[in-house]
Design a protein around this motif. Structure first.
Motif, short mmCIF file in Angstrom:
data_model
loop_
_atom_site.label_atom_id
_atom_site.label_comp_id
_atom_site.label_asym_id
_atom_site.label_seq_id
_atom_site.Cartn_x
_atom_site.Cartn_y
_atom_site.Cartn_z
N TYR A 176 30.91 42.96 36.31
CA TYR A 176 31.68 44.06 36.59
C TYR A 176 32.83 44.20 35.25
CZ TYR A 176 29.90 45.01 41.07
OH TYR A 176 29.06 45.32 42.38
N PRO A 177 32.68 45.33 34.91
CA PRO A 177 32.33 46.75 35.64
C PRO A 177 31.00 46.73 35.10
CG PRO A 177 33.57 47.32 33.66
CD PRO A 177 33.81 45.91 33.94
N LYS A 178 30.00 47.51 35.92
CA LYS A 178 28.65 47.77 35.49
C LYS A 178 28.64 48.60 34.33
CE LYS A 178 27.00 45.69 39.18
NZ LYS A 178 26.26 44.32 38.79
N LYS A 231 34.40 50.65 39.09
CA LYS A 231 33.44 49.78 39.34
C LYS A 231 32.35 49.84 38.13
CE LYS A 231 34.49 47.59 43.27
NZ LYS A 231 34.84 46.27 43.21
#
Length: 343
Positions: A6-8, A304
């Motif tokens: 993360y983050p994506k 996210k």
């Protein structure tokens, strides 16, 4: 091997649309943009998802069957969907009552699509992005009155978005009235005063905030700024990010060479550079930290996913697979420096 997941990492689809058209180059098809994104790979790492524009590529009037087909198409490339750009330019946020009603209606339609994509399991994170759909020149005619109108429209849009469980992110870009400097952006956000209203920071655009291009009185760096003065640049970036980070709910990784550019019907705004452009003024992986970490250097984990944004490049650049591999490599470096791991 970096273990952060993360983050994506998302790629934007609107660079295939923004600045294109009859007086520029043809729009790059959605399927082409999707294929190039899915094909990008660096040391076994691929993009996790895409952020979408609900114009040109995707009709904001999609019915539920159409939304399902969209979800299936993106999922078929092993990608998720994140933030959505609402097509609000037909009704300026500081326009007539009818125009402002049209603005809010476009937000409603966009939020419906967002809610359905979330329910379908293909959209685990993301917001709906808006701007004022108004020019700085028009805003200058009555700064106080126009900011009040924009805030009123944004409040109405926020109330509609809340019914769908959505948040709205105002795009900080020098070509949008009331959002064209870091101070006017902050004033607008404070005037809206809704819990589901936030800021969408793009590194290329927020760099231009330091130069006061459309609002010289809010300029931070001097007219004759020496770009080799990294200490002053760092202080400027810190000033802007400290002011706007508390509002930031959506984030674009990007590069900028400190100039403005426009193509097609798009007004001049911060020039996006390719990820490895030697003229880029930002240390991208380092400077992303101004937005991903708080004033004490701690990760905020506010969003996210993060998204690459690079608009108004020639189609020959956009359709070159290496372009997207370079972008992905840059995004990976950001996650290595400012990411985290979740099971």
């Amino acid at each position: 091997m970096n273990e952060n997941n993360y983050p994506k990492l998302h790629n934007a689809m609107w660079p295939g649309v923004v600045g294109k058209g009859p007086d520029s180059e043809p729009v790059i098809a959605f399927d082409t943009m999707l294929d190039l994104t899915a094909a990008a790979e660096v040391d076994g790492v691929k993009f996790d998802g895409v952020d979408l524009a609900l114009f040109e590529h995707i009709d904001v009037n999609l019915d539920d069957d159409g939304i399902k087909r969209l979800a299936d198409k993106v999922s078929g490339h092993n990608l998720k969907i994140g933030s959505l750009v609402a097509p609000i330019w037909g009704g300026p946020a500081m326009g007539s009552k009818e125009e402002r009603t049209q603005f809010v209606e476009m937000v409603r339609k966009s939020c419906h699509i967002g809610q359905r994509l979330t329910e379908l399991g293909v959209r685990p994170s993301g917001v709906v992005r808006i701007d004022s759909a108004s020019s700085p020149h028009s805003w200058d005619a009555d700064p106080s009155g126009n900011t009040k109108l924009i805030a009123q429209t944004f409040r109405e849009a926020c109330d509609v978005a809340a019914d769908f469980g959505e948040k709205l992110a105002a795009e900080g870009e020098i070509c949008w009235g009331g959002m064209h400097s870091w101070k006017t952006m902050l004033e607008t956000l404070e005037a809206v005063d809704r819990p589901n209203m936030g800021f969408q920071a793009d590194m290329a655009h927020t760099l231009l905030y330091l130069l006061g291009y459309n609002r010289p009185q809010d300029r931070i760096l001097p007219d004759d700024f020496d770009w080799n003065d990294r200490a002053a640049l760092t202080e400027g970036l810190k000033t802007v990010s400290d002011a706007l980070r508390p509002w930031t709910i959506d984030f674009h990784v990007a590069q900028n060479d400190g100039t403005v550019f426009g193509s097609g019907s798009h007004d001049k705004t911060g020039r996006h550079c390719q990820a490895l452009d030697p003229n880029g003024k930002l240390d991208v992986a380092n400077d992303a930290g101004f937005w991903l970490r708080d004033e004490n250097g701690q990760l905020t984990k506010t969003f996210k996913h993060i998204c690459w944004d690079g608009c108004m490049f020639p189609n020959a650049v956009m359709t070159n697979q290496q372009t997207w591999n370079d972008i992905l490599a840059t995004m990976i470096e950001v996650r290595k420096k400012h990411g985290w791991y979740e099971v």
